[in-house]
Write a protein that holds these residues in place. Structure first.
Motif, PDB file in Angstrom:
ATOM      1  N   LEU A   1      22.098  23.526 -10.346  1.00  0.00           N
ATOM      2  CA  LEU A   1      21.270  24.606 -10.874  1.00  0.00           C
ATOM      3  C   LEU A   1      21.432  25.901 -10.097  1.00  0.00           C
ATOM      4  O   LEU A   1      21.508  26.989 -10.680  1.00  0.00           O
ATOM      5  N   THR A   2      21.492  25.811  -8.767  1.00  0.00           N
ATOM      6  CA  THR A   2      21.478  27.031  -7.947  1.00  0.00           C
ATOM      7  C   THR A   2      22.864  27.563  -7.598  1.00  0.00           C
ATOM      8  O   THR A   2      23.058  28.774  -7.533  1.00  0.00           O
ATOM      9  N   VAL A   3      23.819  26.662  -7.368  1.00  0.00           N
ATOM     10  CA  VAL A   3      25.156  27.110  -6.975  1.00  0.00           C
ATOM     11  C   VAL A   3      26.020  27.423  -8.198  1.00  0.00           C
ATOM     12  O   VAL A   3      26.660  28.470  -8.264  1.00  0.00           O
ATOM     13  N   SER A   4      26.028  26.506  -9.149  1.00  0.00           N
ATOM     14  CA  SER A   4      26.880  26.692 -10.329  1.00  0.00           C
ATOM     15  C   SER A   4      26.226  27.566 -11.389  1.00  0.00           C
ATOM     16  O   SER A   4      26.874  28.435 -11.973  1.00  0.00           O
ATOM     17  N   LEU A   5      24.940  27.336 -11.643  1.00  0.00           N
ATOM     18  CA  LEU A   5      24.255  28.077 -12.711  1.00  0.00           C
ATOM     19  C   LEU A   5      23.466  29.275 -12.205  1.00  0.00           C
ATOM     20  O   LEU A   5      22.865  29.999 -13.008  1.00  0.00           O
ATOM     21  N   LYS A   6      23.430  29.466 -10.876  1.00  0.00           N
ATOM     22  CA  LYS A   6      22.781  30.640 -10.254  1.00  0.00           C
ATOM     23  C   LYS A   6      21.292  30.749 -10.587  1.00  0.00           C
ATOM     24  O   LYS A   6      20.741  31.852 -10.691  1.00  0.00           O
ATOM     25  N   ALA A   7      20.622  29.630 -10.753  1.00  0.00           N
ATOM     26  CA  ALA A   7      19.187  29.664 -11.039  1.00  0.00           C
ATOM     27  C   ALA A   7      18.403  30.014  -9.777  1.00  0.00           C
ATOM     28  O   ALA A   7      18.926  29.937  -8.660  1.00  0.00           O
ATOM     29  N   ASN A   8      17.149  30.397  -9.955  1.00  0.00           N
ATOM     30  CA  ASN A   8      16.297  30.763  -8.826  1.00  0.00           C
ATOM     31  C   ASN A   8      16.096  29.561  -7.902  1.00  0.00           C
ATOM     32  O   ASN A   8      15.666  28.493  -8.330  1.00  0.00           O
ATOM     33  N   GLN A   9      16.387  29.738  -6.619  1.00  0.00           N
ATOM     34  CA  GLN A   9      16.360  28.631  -5.674  1.00  0.00           C
ATOM     35  C   GLN A   9      14.950  28.108  -5.416  1.00  0.00           C
ATOM     36  O   GLN A   9      14.739  26.891  -5.282  1.00  0.00           O
ATOM     37  N   VAL A  10      13.990  28.996  -5.322  1.00  0.00           N
ATOM     38  CA  VAL A  10      12.616  28.583  -5.059  1.00  0.00           C
ATOM     39  C   VAL A  10      12.070  27.753  -6.218  1.00  0.00           C
ATOM     40  O   VAL A  10      11.487  26.674  -6.026  1.00  0.00           O
ATOM     41  N   VAL A  11      12.284  28.231  -7.437  1.00  0.00           N
ATOM     42  CA  VAL A  11      11.796  27.511  -8.619  1.00  0.00           C
ATOM     43  C   VAL A  11      12.468  26.149  -8.734  1.00  0.00           C
ATOM     44  O   VAL A  11      11.814  25.129  -9.007  1.00  0.00           O
ATOM     45  N   CYS A  12      13.779  26.100  -8.486  1.00  0.00           N
ATOM     46  CA  CYS A  12      14.509  24.825  -8.590  1.00  0.00           C
ATOM     47  C   CYS A  12      14.042  23.832  -7.519  1.00  0.00           C
ATOM     48  O   CYS A  12      13.945  22.632  -7.782  1.00  0.00           O
ATOM     49  N   GLY A  13      13.764  24.332  -6.325  1.00  0.00           N
ATOM     50  CA  GLY A  13      13.268  23.457  -5.272  1.00  0.00           C
ATOM     51  C   GLY A  13      11.914  22.873  -5.613  1.00  0.00           C
ATOM     52  O   GLY A  13      11.668  21.668  -5.423  1.00  0.00           O
ATOM     53  N   LEU A  14      11.022  23.712  -6.123  1.00  0.00           N
ATOM     54  CA  LEU A  14       9.703  23.228  -6.530  1.00  0.00           C
ATOM     55  C   LEU A  14       9.829  22.224  -7.685  1.00  0.00           C
ATOM     56  O   LEU A  14       9.109  21.224  -7.743  1.00  0.00           O
ATOM     57  N   THR A  15      10.755  22.504  -8.599  1.00  0.00           N
ATOM     58  CA  THR A  15      10.984  21.580  -9.717  1.00  0.00           C
ATOM     59  C   THR A  15      11.471  20.231  -9.210  1.00  0.00           C
ATOM     60  O   THR A  15      11.072  19.170  -9.720  1.00  0.00           O
ATOM     61  N   LEU A  16      12.328  20.256  -8.189  1.00  0.00           N
ATOM     62  CA  LEU A  16      12.843  19.008  -7.624  1.00  0.00           C
ATOM     63  C   LEU A  16      11.722  18.200  -6.978  1.00  0.00           C
ATOM     64  O   LEU A  16      11.700  16.964  -7.087  1.00  0.00           O
ATOM     65  N   THR A  17      10.788  18.870  -6.343  1.00  0.00           N
ATOM     66  CA  THR A  17       9.642  18.158  -5.766  1.00  0.00           C
ATOM     67  C   THR A  17       8.804  17.494  -6.854  1.00  0.00           C
ATOM     68  O   THR A  17       8.396  16.331  -6.722  1.00  0.00           O
ATOM     69  N   ILE A  18       8.557  18.226  -7.939  1.00  0.00           N
ATOM     70  CA  ILE A  18       7.776  17.658  -9.046  1.00  0.00           C
ATOM     71  C   ILE A  18       8.517  16.476  -9.671  1.00  0.00           C
ATOM     72  O   ILE A  18       7.930  15.427  -9.949  1.00  0.00           O
ATOM     73  N   PHE A  19       9.824  16.652  -9.857  1.00  0.00           N
ATOM     74  CA  PHE A  19      10.626  15.571 -10.437  1.00  0.00           C
ATOM     75  C   PHE A  19      10.641  14.349  -9.520  1.00  0.00           C
ATOM     76  O   PHE A  19      10.474  13.211  -9.984  1.00  0.00           O
ATOM     77  N   GLY A  20      10.855  14.574  -8.224  1.00  0.00           N
ATOM     78  CA  GLY A  20      10.898  13.463  -7.270  1.00  0.00           C
ATOM     79  C   GLY A  20       9.583  12.715  -7.206  1.00  0.00           C
ATOM     80  O   GLY A  20       9.564  11.477  -7.094  1.00  0.00           O
ATOM     81  N   THR A  21       8.470  13.441  -7.293  1.00  0.00           N
ATOM     82  CA  THR A  21       7.152  12.804  -7.276  1.00  0.00           C
ATOM     83  C   THR A  21       6.973  11.904  -8.500  1.00  0.00           C
ATOM     84  O   THR A  21       6.522  10.754  -8.386  1.00  0.00           O
ATOM     85  N   GLY A  22       7.335  12.440  -9.672  1.00  0.00           N
ATOM     86  CA  GLY A  22       7.223  11.637 -10.890  1.00  0.00           C
ATOM     87  C   GLY A  22       8.189  10.459 -10.893  1.00  0.00           C
ATOM     88  O   GLY A  22       7.829   9.356 -11.329  1.00  0.00           O
ATOM     89  N   PHE A  23       9.385  10.672 -10.391  1.00  0.00           N
ATOM     90  CA  PHE A  23      10.385   9.602 -10.317  1.00  0.00           C
ATOM     91  C   PHE A  23       9.894   8.459  -9.436  1.00  0.00           C
ATOM     92  O   PHE A  23      10.012   7.281  -9.789  1.00  0.00           O
ATOM     93  N   ALA A  24       9.324   8.811  -8.275  1.00  0.00           N
ATOM     94  CA  ALA A  24       8.832   7.786  -7.353  1.00  0.00           C
ATOM     95  C   ALA A  24       7.668   7.010  -7.963  1.00  0.00           C
ATOM     96  O   ALA A  24       7.564   5.787  -7.776  1.00  0.00           O
ATOM     97  N   LYS A  25       6.801   7.691  -8.689  1.00  0.00           N
ATOM     98  CA  LYS A  25       5.678   6.995  -9.323  1.00  0.00           C
ATOM     99  C   LYS A  25       6.163   6.059 -10.420  1.00  0.00           C
ATOM    100  O   LYS A  25       5.659   4.938 -10.581  1.00  0.00           O
ATOM    101  N   PHE A  26       7.139   6.515 -11.198  1.00  0.00           N
ATOM    102  CA  PHE A  26       7.655   5.703 -12.307  1.00  0.00           C
ATOM    103  C   PHE A  26       8.374   4.459 -11.790  1.00  0.00           C
ATOM    104  O   PHE A  26       8.112   3.337 -12.241  1.00  0.00           O
TER     105      PHE A  26
END
Length: 308
Positions: free
Chosen positions: A77-102
């Motif tokens: 997302l951040t290196v290849s697609l140049k997305a916002n790093q802060v938003v992508c990092g926060l998204t990864l935390t949300i995803f990781g939290t949901g992944f661990a619960k599932f």
């Protein structure tokens, strides 16, 4: 006091892995705020692999792979697609939290196999373990703690004494200049983002396989955010990162120790100490003037080669 200091090292070990992982990532110019999510992914996948195979090696590898997988998602997302790093990092935390619960819901209350807990039992290093005070604190620990020593030292040597490490530093300080000098920006960024993610995954695995080898929800409990602040606190230095992690590990267990000594202190109040300290670190870090204590100049800035 010796027992308390030894416990600080144990409590700080997951923070040490996560701090060095985030530190390496930030040295490449990328700020990954998904440390909490990668630690949770490493914790649940390491525990699941250990429960399924009873192999400590497979469990550790699965945890590192899970953390690196989350980091790869962030890197694309951040290196290849140049997305916002802060938003992508926060998204990864949300995803990781949901992944661990599932993934972790069917594992709730399960204990790590005895083969794994036995493998990661405490081992005294001959001679070093007999040194007064220092021996019991640092050299009568488990293999994961010893691995954290090695990781911190290797990271320091790599960053300050090797050509690739110096290229990494140049990349974070001035990406355009590093690119012009022949550094493969994309390769360096991906490699160090993945290494950072793998180390965060190992930090999570320590919690689920060694520290608390019974699966429970939210086992990381905010340590990922503390690790992000610790990177600032230690001035992006991996050796200082280890001792900073031990300090915050001590703060996290301070309440239990005070209660054991007979002090009537609210556990909820003491639990706030590491997070209050984290806030203070972020505030006081703005007053640091030394160059070596400053973040990489190009941190969190996406690099567009056409603008060079």
């Amino acid at each position: 006091m010796t027992e308390f200091l030894a416990a600080c090292v144990v409590a700080g070990t997951p923070l040490a892995f996560a701090t060095v992982g985030e530190l390496i990532t930030e040295k490449s110019g990328n700020m990954n705020l998904g440390v909490e999510g990668m630690m949770l992914m490493g914790a649940v996948m390491g525990f699941l692999a250990g429960l399924s195979t009873s192999s400590p090696v497979i469990a550790v590898c699965a945890a590192a792979a899970a953390g690196a997988g989350g980091a790869l998602f962030y890197g694309i997302l951040t290196v290849s697609l140049k997305a916002n790093q802060v938003v992508c990092g926060l998204t990864l935390t949300i995803f990781g939290t949901g992944f661990a619960k599932f993934v972790g819901e069917p594992l709730m209350g399960s204990s790590a196999p005895s083969e794994i807990t036995g493998f990661f039992g405490k081992i005294a290093i001959p001679l070093l373990g007999d040194i007064p005070v220092i021996g019991p604190v640092f050299f009568r620990q488990d293999m994961f703690v010893y691995l954290s020593y090695i990781i911190c030292v290797l990271a320091a040597v790599y960053m300050y004494k090797t050509r690739i490490g110096l290229n990494l530093k140049a990349l974070g300080e001035n990406t355009a200049a590093a690119d012009a000098s022949g550094v493969n920006v994309t390769l360096y960024k991906y490699a160090h983002i993945l290494i950072g993610g793998a180390l965060c995954g190992l930090g999570g695995a320590y919690l689920s396989l060694v520290r608390m080898p019974i699966w429970q929800e939210d086992i990381v409990n905010g340590r990922g955010w503390i690790a992000v602040a610790l990177v600032i606190f230690v001035g992006w230095n991996p050796i200082k990162g280890f001792f900073g992690a031990a300090l915050f590990g001590g703060l996290s267990i301070l309440g239990l120790r005070l209660q054991a000594m007979g002090f009537n202190v609210s556990q909820y109040l003491v639990d706030m100490i590491p997070y209050i300290a984290t806030i203070l670190i972020v505030i006081f870090s703005t007053y640091k003037k030394k160059k070596e204590s400053q973040p990489p100049a190009d941190l969190s800035n996406n690099y567009f080669r056409e603008e060079r």
